[in-house]
Design a protein around this motif. Structure first.
Motif, PDB file in Angstrom:
ATOM      1  N   ILE A   1       0.832  -1.217   0.000  1.00  0.00           N
ATOM      2  CA  ILE A   1       0.000   0.000   0.000  1.00  0.00           C
ATOM      3  C   ILE A   1       0.864   1.263   0.000  1.00  0.00           C
ATOM      4  O   ILE A   1       0.855   2.024  -0.963  1.00  0.00           O
ATOM      5  N   LEU A   2       1.625   1.487   1.082  1.00  0.00           N
ATOM      6  CA  LEU A   2       2.340   2.760   1.249  1.00  0.00           C
ATOM      7  C   LEU A   2       3.364   3.000   0.141  1.00  0.00           C
ATOM      8  O   LEU A   2       3.313   4.027  -0.548  1.00  0.00           O
ATOM      9  N   TYR A   3       4.293   2.049  -0.038  1.00  0.00           N
ATOM     10  CA  TYR A   3       5.370   2.269  -1.012  1.00  0.00           C
ATOM     11  C   TYR A   3       4.821   2.419  -2.438  1.00  0.00           C
ATOM     12  O   TYR A   3       5.206   3.325  -3.167  1.00  0.00           O
ATOM     13  N   LYS A   4       3.900   1.532  -2.815  1.00  0.00           N
ATOM     14  CA  LYS A   4       3.365   1.588  -4.183  1.00  0.00           C
ATOM     15  C   LYS A   4       2.549   2.862  -4.433  1.00  0.00           C
ATOM     16  O   LYS A   4       2.572   3.418  -5.523  1.00  0.00           O
ATOM     17  N   ALA A   5       1.848   3.337  -3.402  1.00  0.00           N
ATOM     18  CA  ALA A   5       1.068   4.574  -3.539  1.00  0.00           C
ATOM     19  C   ALA A   5       2.000   5.781  -3.704  1.00  0.00           C
ATOM     20  O   ALA A   5       1.732   6.685  -4.503  1.00  0.00           O
ATOM     21  N   ILE A   6       3.118   5.777  -2.947  1.00  0.00           N
ATOM     22  CA  ILE A   6       4.097   6.867  -3.068  1.00  0.00           C
ATOM     23  C   ILE A   6       4.737   6.851  -4.452  1.00  0.00           C
ATOM     24  O   ILE A   6       4.901   7.897  -5.106  1.00  0.00           O
ATOM     25  N   GLU A   7       5.113   5.645  -4.928  1.00  0.00           N
ATOM     26  CA  GLU A   7       5.689   5.498  -6.272  1.00  0.00           C
ATOM     27  C   GLU A   7       4.727   6.037  -7.333  1.00  0.00           C
ATOM     28  O   GLU A   7       5.136   6.733  -8.256  1.00  0.00           O
TER      29      GLU A   7
ATOM     30  N   ASP B   1      -8.372   3.563   1.192  1.00  0.00           N
ATOM     31  CA  ASP B   1      -9.203   4.730   0.858  1.00  0.00           C
ATOM     32  C   ASP B   1      -8.360   5.950   0.503  1.00  0.00           C
ATOM     33  O   ASP B   1      -8.608   6.602  -0.500  1.00  0.00           O
ATOM     34  N   ALA B   2      -7.367   6.251   1.335  1.00  0.00           N
ATOM     35  CA  ALA B   2      -6.553   7.450   1.086  1.00  0.00           C
ATOM     36  C   ALA B   2      -5.268   7.389   1.899  1.00  0.00           C
ATOM     37  O   ALA B   2      -5.154   6.617   2.858  1.00  0.00           O
ATOM     38  N   ILE B   3      -4.287   8.206   1.465  1.00  0.00           N
ATOM     39  CA  ILE B   3      -3.052   8.379   2.252  1.00  0.00           C
ATOM     40  C   ILE B   3      -2.833   9.875   2.422  1.00  0.00           C
ATOM     41  O   ILE B   3      -2.720  10.613   1.436  1.00  0.00           O
ATOM     42  N   LYS B   4      -2.787  10.321   3.666  1.00  0.00           N
ATOM     43  CA  LYS B   4      -2.575  11.748   3.964  1.00  0.00           C
ATOM     44  C   LYS B   4      -1.123  11.980   4.375  1.00  0.00           C
ATOM     45  O   LYS B   4      -0.483  11.074   4.918  1.00  0.00           O
ATOM     46  N   GLY B   5      -0.631  13.186   4.141  1.00  0.00           N
ATOM     47  CA  GLY B   5       0.685  13.580   4.639  1.00  0.00           C
ATOM     48  C   GLY B   5       1.846  13.315   3.698  1.00  0.00           C
ATOM     49  O   GLY B   5       3.010  13.441   4.093  1.00  0.00           O
ATOM     50  N   LEU B   6       1.568  12.933   2.433  1.00  0.00           N
ATOM     51  CA  LEU B   6       2.674  12.661   1.491  1.00  0.00           C
ATOM     52  C   LEU B   6       3.449  13.928   1.143  1.00  0.00           C
ATOM     53  O   LEU B   6       4.576  13.853   0.657  1.00  0.00           O
ATOM     54  N   GLU B   7       2.839  15.098   1.410  1.00  0.00           N
ATOM     55  CA  GLU B   7       3.553  16.364   1.170  1.00  0.00           C
ATOM     56  C   GLU B   7       4.707  16.548   2.151  1.00  0.00           C
ATOM     57  O   GLU B   7       5.583  17.402   1.954  1.00  0.00           O
ATOM     58  N   ASN B   8       4.745  15.720   3.212  1.00  0.00           N
ATOM     59  CA  ASN B   8       5.801  15.829   4.224  1.00  0.00           C
ATOM     60  C   ASN B   8       7.087  15.102   3.832  1.00  0.00           C
ATOM     61  O   ASN B   8       8.074  15.160   4.551  1.00  0.00           O
ATOM     62  N   ILE B   9       7.064  14.371   2.710  1.00  0.00           N
ATOM     63  CA  ILE B   9       8.277  13.702   2.217  1.00  0.00           C
ATOM     64  C   ILE B   9       8.533  14.107   0.763  1.00  0.00           C
ATOM     65  O   ILE B   9       7.598  14.515   0.061  1.00  0.00           O
ATOM     66  N   ASP B  10       9.802  14.013   0.333  1.00  0.00           N
ATOM     67  CA  ASP B  10      10.112  14.350  -1.074  1.00  0.00           C
ATOM     68  C   ASP B  10      10.397  13.105  -1.918  1.00  0.00           C
ATOM     69  O   ASP B  10      10.319  13.138  -3.130  1.00  0.00           O
ATOM     70  N   LYS B  11      10.733  11.993  -1.247  1.00  0.00           N
ATOM     71  CA  LYS B  11      10.928  10.731  -1.983  1.00  0.00           C
ATOM     72  C   LYS B  11      10.893   9.561  -1.012  1.00  0.00           C
ATOM     73  O   LYS B  11      11.056   9.736   0.198  1.00  0.00           O
ATOM     74  N   CYS B  12      10.681   8.362  -1.578  1.00  0.00           N
ATOM     75  CA  CYS B  12      10.649   7.144  -0.762  1.00  0.00           C
ATOM     76  C   CYS B  12      11.593   6.129  -1.387  1.00  0.00           C
ATOM     77  O   CYS B  12      11.541   5.887  -2.601  1.00  0.00           O
ATOM     78  N   ILE B  13      12.473   5.553  -0.584  1.00  0.00           N
ATOM     79  CA  ILE B  13      13.440   4.577  -1.083  1.00  0.00           C
ATOM     80  C   ILE B  13      13.186   3.235  -0.404  1.00  0.00           C
ATOM     81  O   ILE B  13      13.287   3.122   0.824  1.00  0.00           O
ATOM     82  N   ASN B  14      12.813   2.245  -1.217  1.00  0.00           N
ATOM     83  CA  ASN B  14      12.557   0.896  -0.704  1.00  0.00           C
ATOM     84  C   ASN B  14      13.818   0.066  -0.919  1.00  0.00           C
ATOM     85  O   ASN B  14      14.161  -0.275  -2.046  1.00  0.00           O
ATOM     86  N   ILE B  15      14.519  -0.218   0.162  1.00  0.00           N
ATOM     87  CA  ILE B  15      15.788  -0.957   0.054  1.00  0.00           C
ATOM     88  C   ILE B  15      15.493  -2.438   0.259  1.00  0.00           C
ATOM     89  O   ILE B  15      15.469  -2.934   1.385  1.00  0.00           O
TER      90      ILE B  15
END
Length: 530
Positions: A227-233, A247-261
């Motif tokens: 959910i989280l990583y794929k939605a950010i991508e 349903d929704a993800i709030k607060g994505l404006e608080n990050i500039d990128k997501c790195i899945n290691i």
């Protein structure tokens, strides 16, 4: 039959056990042996911690640990004796609750008259062993010796054994002096329904180290990866990934990128290696192109690449090995007879830097390369990140095909550490301690803590209690695996989770925190006396 295959193994076991009461006497007589066999086989799967899987689960979606435990359950069912079994980290992906069941299963196989050789880092499994062979003392060129051999007592008393130091408590991963509070910002997942998740709302604090815990199959990867990583991508990179139902993800404006290691390979061919992945090799090729010998011959940077024609050996196309397809068996790699595994042609190997050819440099370990390039600031900085994540023993040119999942994950982490921190990056790691000794876990935690200290956020999906206890915040899912999971059991600091009565994670975390508090109290007392 479709409905039966859709049941979790634990539910199937209960259904099969209750079925005879619904059958007539003649039907019970006919089905007796079949039902008994199904009941036994489901019991074996439950005992190795796979009660949450459904029979219809696709084999390609199973993790390595799950597939290994299915094979283990099959062997128990065969009731063979006089067999030598070799298991490589069977506890991977297992919660502590299931670990004891796995150990009992292994002992059951031993009692049938079999011999089991288990390669393992898990403390519980090591303590349960009848005979221990400790290899070390370090990794790579620093290892390869038998440090201790014999009973648990022999390992505990061995002065050279790092494993013994951690088992005896002479070395340990301490609790952090303070739990970080974060930057006051959050990411909130609303109505998560992917796989077994029960329409849950999850609030993830940013700017701290968050551990997502729970028994195997409780929904951790569904929540964070699916959910989280794929939605950010999807939002940041406009990719076609389909996030899990929510349903929704709030607060994505608080990050500039997501790195899945992840633990996926850093490359699929022998040409991929730690040096190419971390861009260290770009600097090394530039360095060789600057030498007087290279300039006199008209060689530029591309001459020292084994990915393009020119300087590479064309017989193996820069692989150093030749792939021999084996049709129904895994491919076999043999050393190239023309370049003798050196990847380059003779003309390219005439160019040297400080007496070393480009092949010699690729054969160096990260530690050796750090000394060799100590006056090259940019190169040294890149190499230091590899050493920092505990990969000082790995060769710069080690083919990706020979690098384990845990090592690949740390190579990726080292590459990300080279980048300037923004304070708005979210790092996701799924079980980063897989294949790691406690000493390596300590080193990894230092790196993750440095990321958080730079203002970035870290989310780790983990079963390892040494990682969970140093987290700033825990999201514990459960209570069980499969359809009986997918809910939030408890959230809070490790201390709050440890005192929560219905959390399996808390139950196993509490004694670990108590032991650590006693150790720290002893150290403080000693310091006062001195």
């Amino acid at each position: 039959i479709f409905e039966v295959t859709e049941k979790a193994i634990s539910d199937l076991h209960d259904w099969i056990s209750a079925l005879p009461t619904k059958l007539s006497d003649s039907e019970r007589e006919i089905a007796h042996m079949v039902l008994k066999e199904i009941r036994h086989r489901t019991e074996f799967l439950i005992n190795v911690g796979l009660d949450y899987l459904t029979l219809s689960r696709l084999a390609m979606t199973l993790s390595g640990g799950e597939a290994q435990r299915i094979r283990l359950a099959t062997q128990i069912g065969s009731q063979l004796s006089g067999v030598l079994y070799v298991l490589d980290e069977p506890s991977i992906g297992l919660h502590q609750r299931d670990n004891q069941r796995l150990i009992e299963t292994l002992k059951q196989m031993r009692d049938l008259g079999n011999t089991l050789i288990v390669v393992e880092h898990d403390e519980e499994t090591i303590r349960a062993a009848d005979f221990i062979v400790d290899v070390g003392p370090g990794a790579g060129i620093h290892g390869g010796e038998i440090v201790a051999i014999g009973s648990l007592e022999d390992v505990l008393n061995s002065p050279r054994s790092i494993t013994g130091d951690y088992l005896a408590g002479r070395k340990f991963i301490p609790l952090p002096p303070v739990r970080m509070k974060g930057n006051g910002k959050f990411i909130e997942i609303i109505g998560a329904r992917c796989n077994n998740l029960k329409n849950i709302d999850v609030k993830i604090p940013l700017g701290i180290f968050v551990a997502v815990t729970g028994v195997s199959g409780s929904g951790k990867s569904s929540l964070i990866t699916e959910i989280l990583y794929k939605a950010i991508e999807q939002q940041f990179k406009k990719t076609n990934t389909n996030p899990g139902a929510h349903d929704a993800i709030k607060g994505l404006e608080n990050i500039d990128k997501c790195i899945n290691i992840s633990q996926d390979p850093i490359g699929r061919t022998p040409r991929s290696n730690p040096a190419t992945y971390t861009k260290v090799f770009d600097d090394i090729r530039s360095l060789f192109a600057e030498t007087i010998e290279a300039k006199s011959r008209g060689y530029d940077k591309s001459r020292f690449s084994f990915n393009v024609p020119g300087g590479r050996c064309e017989n193996c196309q820069g692989d150093g090995v030749r792939r021999i397809p084996m049709n129904f068996l895994p491919d076999v790699y043999v050393k190239c007879e023309q370049c003798n595994g050196k990847r380059y042609n003779d003309e390219t190997l005439l160019v040297t830097y400080k007496g070393k050819t480009i092949h010699d440099v690729l054969e160096m370990t990260v530690e050796q390369a750090l000394n060799f390039f100590e006056n090259r600031t940019s190169l040294k900085r890149r190499l230091e990140t590899l050493a920092k994540v505990g990969l000082g023993y790995i060769k710069l040119g080690q083919p990706a095909t020979t690098i384990s999942g845990g090592e690949a994950q740390r190579v990726k982490l080292a590459f990300e550490l080279q980048k300037r921190p923004t304070g708005k990056t979210l790092y996701i790691l799924d079980e980063p301690t897989t294949g790691l000794h406690t000493d390596d876990v300590a080193r990894l935690l230092e790196v993750l803590r440095s990321i958080v200290n730079n203002g970035d956020s870290v989310i780790v999906i983990e079963h390892n209690l040494d990682v969970i206890k140093v987290a700033d915040y825990i999201i514990d899912l459960g209570p069980e695996g499969g359809q009986r999971g997918g809910e939030i059991v408890v959230t809070g600091t490790p201390e709050q989770v440890a005192n929560y009565p219905t959390s399996y994670t808390g139950h196993y975390l509490k004694p670990v925190i108590e032991v650590d508090c006693k150790r720290l109290a002893k150290i403080k007392q000693k310091n006062k006396e001195n």
